[in-house]
Scaffold this active site. Structure first.
Site, PDB file in Angstrom:
ATOM      1  N   GLY A  71       2.353   5.091   1.731  1.00 14.41           N
ATOM      2  CA  GLY A  71       2.890   4.971   3.061  1.00 14.41           C
ATOM      3  C   GLY A  71       4.464   4.282   3.719  1.00 14.41           C
ATOM      4  N   GLY A  72       4.696   4.601   4.198  1.00  5.36           N
ATOM      5  CA  GLY A  72       6.709   5.000   4.672  1.00  5.36           C
ATOM      6  C   GLY A  72       6.799   2.899   4.464  1.00  5.36           C
ATOM      7  CB  ILE A  73       5.268   0.810   7.331  1.00  6.83           C
ATOM      8  CG1 ILE A  73       5.981   2.001   8.254  1.00  6.83           C
ATOM      9  CG2 ILE A  73       5.698  -0.620   7.526  1.00  6.83           C
ATOM     10  CD1 ILE A  73       4.680   1.829   9.464  1.00  6.83           C
ATOM     11  N   GLY A 119      -7.380   1.545  -1.331  1.00  7.27           N
ATOM     12  CA  GLY A 119      -7.459  -0.066  -2.043  1.00  7.27           C
ATOM     13  C   GLY A 119      -7.494  -0.153  -0.501  1.00  7.27           C
ATOM     14  CG  LEU A 137      -3.214   7.544   9.687  1.00 11.30           C
ATOM     15  CD1 LEU A 137      -4.249   9.147   9.341  1.00 11.30           C
ATOM     16  CD2 LEU A 137      -1.847   8.197   9.849  1.00 11.30           C
ATOM     17  CD  GLU A 185      -5.083   1.021  -4.375  1.00 17.90           C
ATOM     18  OE1 GLU A 185      -5.769   0.334  -3.975  1.00 17.90           O
ATOM     19  OE2 GLU A 185      -5.065   2.594  -4.528  1.00 17.90           O
ATOM     20  N   GLY A 199       0.865  -1.128   0.393  1.00 21.57           N
ATOM     21  CA  GLY A 199      -0.313   0.042  -0.024  1.00 21.57           C
ATOM     22  C   GLY A 199       1.372   0.914  -0.010  1.00 21.57           C
TER      23      GLY A 199
END
Ligand code: COA
Length: 433
Positions: free
Chosen positions: A212-214, A331, A308, A233, A210
């Site tokens: 985001g940083g992680i 997604g 979050l 996605e 997905g």
């Protein structure tokens, strides 16, 4: 009309916009940069023009406060630019699961104008929508007027995102660089989370990362795997690196073998170079790619997303801070549910145990991201019914099939040690255990 008859300037294209028009633009790097950068210049002759966008990459002037009485903006996914502009009052979020975003929007409103970016035209008269077709082709088919910014810097990609010149009304010739997503440096926590997840990933698995940083950092932990496949996605820089190093080859995929399937690409300049004229990358309609049923046809599908805030029962708020919209569902649910439909599928939500935030006096304080109750107004992106594995730098909580007492215990075990006693006490106090 041939190509040159369709070429117009940005100013001429803006003359086509009327009051109350509904304009849709492409997702992320698929947005019409030159057109949208100048849209504010018609503010004195139009009223109530709506622009629908998704993860806009630029801080366009028409989204500034001074134009709030002329334009509405409807966003499927907030980016820094939309977060900043939201307070102006003319900008609103469209709740959605990504695979249904375009379909459901068309049930509500038909666009007058589609405006987006695309690659150079090929010898057959086709352009490629380049970085994605999450909803774009569907909107092009529905729009009265299609204006595309033909930009030779946009990669030419394959899949289901080709548009013929006959289906384009006007062309703006553009030359801007493809917008990039800055890479975040990897830290100690990322390395730990990455290793925990890597232990669950087998050679031959099919993966999704997905935004985001992680998730991007987790890619680094998969460098020793073999024969991974991709059904995702978003095609990320991390996935591109794994493909370039030979870890991803798609040879064991049960759907679209040998192809990296995605609905859009967003990342580094190297990622855009990688997808250019690369037959191993297949960019398809988001309504298909992200349909949980389709995702579930990939045996050993692994989804890796982040959040979050998560409560002790497993509800994930991945798109708002309290009631303030931060991003979108995108997604997350599509991919988490889809992975769990797959034979041997697994879904991961990976997050740091804590975040640094400003308190009421403006001081930066460390808070637990694992909480007894989500903040007031927080959006539940991933329901507790759909959460599977949760990972922090302190370990892995397997929640599938567990009861609330077990969830509370497992989630507290992966919370930061300094918050664990307090979390137990609060869980008791509010009656969830
Ligand atoms: N309370 C308050 N603030 C918090 C917080 C919490 N519990 N957790 C994080 N934050 C703050 C961070 O401090 C950071 O603030 P800053 O920008 O001032 O530094 C900000 O929120 C963003 O956090 P970060 O962890 O850096 O976010 P990210 O860029 O890694 O993105 C998501 C994380 C969850 C927002 C993003 O992955 C997302 O939008 N997910 C939903 C969509 C999705 O998963 N799609 C999947 C398919 S692509």
């Amino acid at each position: 009309m041939n190509y040159s008859d369709k070429v117009i300037s940005v100013e001429k294209a803006l003359e086509l916009v009327k009051s109350e028009d509904v304009i849709v633009t492409g997702l992320g790097a698929g947005e019409a940069h030159d057109f949208l950068m100048q849209l504010h210049t018609i503010a004195d002759r139009i009223n109530d023009v709506t622009v629908t966008n998704c993860l806009p990459m630029s801080d366009f002037p028409f989204m500034k406060e001074e134009y709030k009485d002329r334009f509405f903006v409807d966003g499927w996914f907030y980016s820094p630019a939309l977060r900043k502009a939201h307070k102006n009052g003319n900008i609103s979020f469209i709740p959605n699961h990504l695979h249904l975003a375009g379909v459901k929007r068309l049930d509500f409103v038909k666009p007058n104008i589609y405006v987006g970016s695309c690659s150079a035209v090929d010898k057959h008269g086709f352009v490629s929508l380049s970085t994605g077709n999450t909803y774009e082709k569907r909107m092009i088919e529905a729009a009265d007027l299609v204006i595309l910014e033909v930009n030779p810097n946009m990669p030419k990609t394959y899949g289901d995102l080709e548009v013929h010149l006959n289906d384009i009304n006007y062309i703006i010739e553009s030359d801007y660089p493809v917008p990039v997503l800055p890479e975040t440096p990897i830290n100690e926590k990322d390395l730990k989370i990455g290793q925990y997840i890597a232990d669950f990933v087998n050679d031959g698995d099919c993966i999704q990362f997905g935004i985001g940083g992680i998730p991007n950092a987790v890619a680094n932990a998969l460098v020793d795997k073999k024969d991974l496949g991709v059904h995702t996605e978003m095609l990320t820089t991390g996935l591109m690196k794994l493909a370039k190093s030979g870890v991803i080859n798609g040879s064991k995929k049960t759907l679209h073998r040998g192809k990296m399937v995605c609905t859009f690409a967003l990342g580094s300049a190297e990622l855009y170079d990688f997808i250019d004229q690369n037959p191993s990358v297949m960019i398809l309609d988001g309504n298909y790619v992200n349909d949980p049923h389709i995702i579930g046809l990939n045996d050993n599908q692994i989804s890796i997303n982040t959040t979050l805030e998560i409560d002790l029962t497993g509800q994930c708020c991945s798109e708002s801070i309290g009631s303030v919209q931060f991003s979108g569902s995108g997604g997350q649910v599509d991919t988490a549910v889809g992975a769990q439909k797959a034979k041997n599928g697994k879904s991961f939500i990976a997050l740091y145990s804590t975040a640094m935030v400003k308190d009421a006096s403006g001081e930066r304080v460390e808070i637990s991201k694992i909480v007894p109750q989500l903040k007031l107004g927080a959006v539940v992106t991933l329901s507790r019914n759909d959460v599977d594995f949760v990972v922090t730098e302190y370990g892995v909580a397997a929640l599938r099939g567990t009861n609330i007492r077990q969830r509370v215990q497992r989630l507290i075990e992966i919370a930061h040690p300094k918050f664990r006693d307090e979390l137990y006490a609060q869980a008791k106090e509010i009656g969830i255990i």
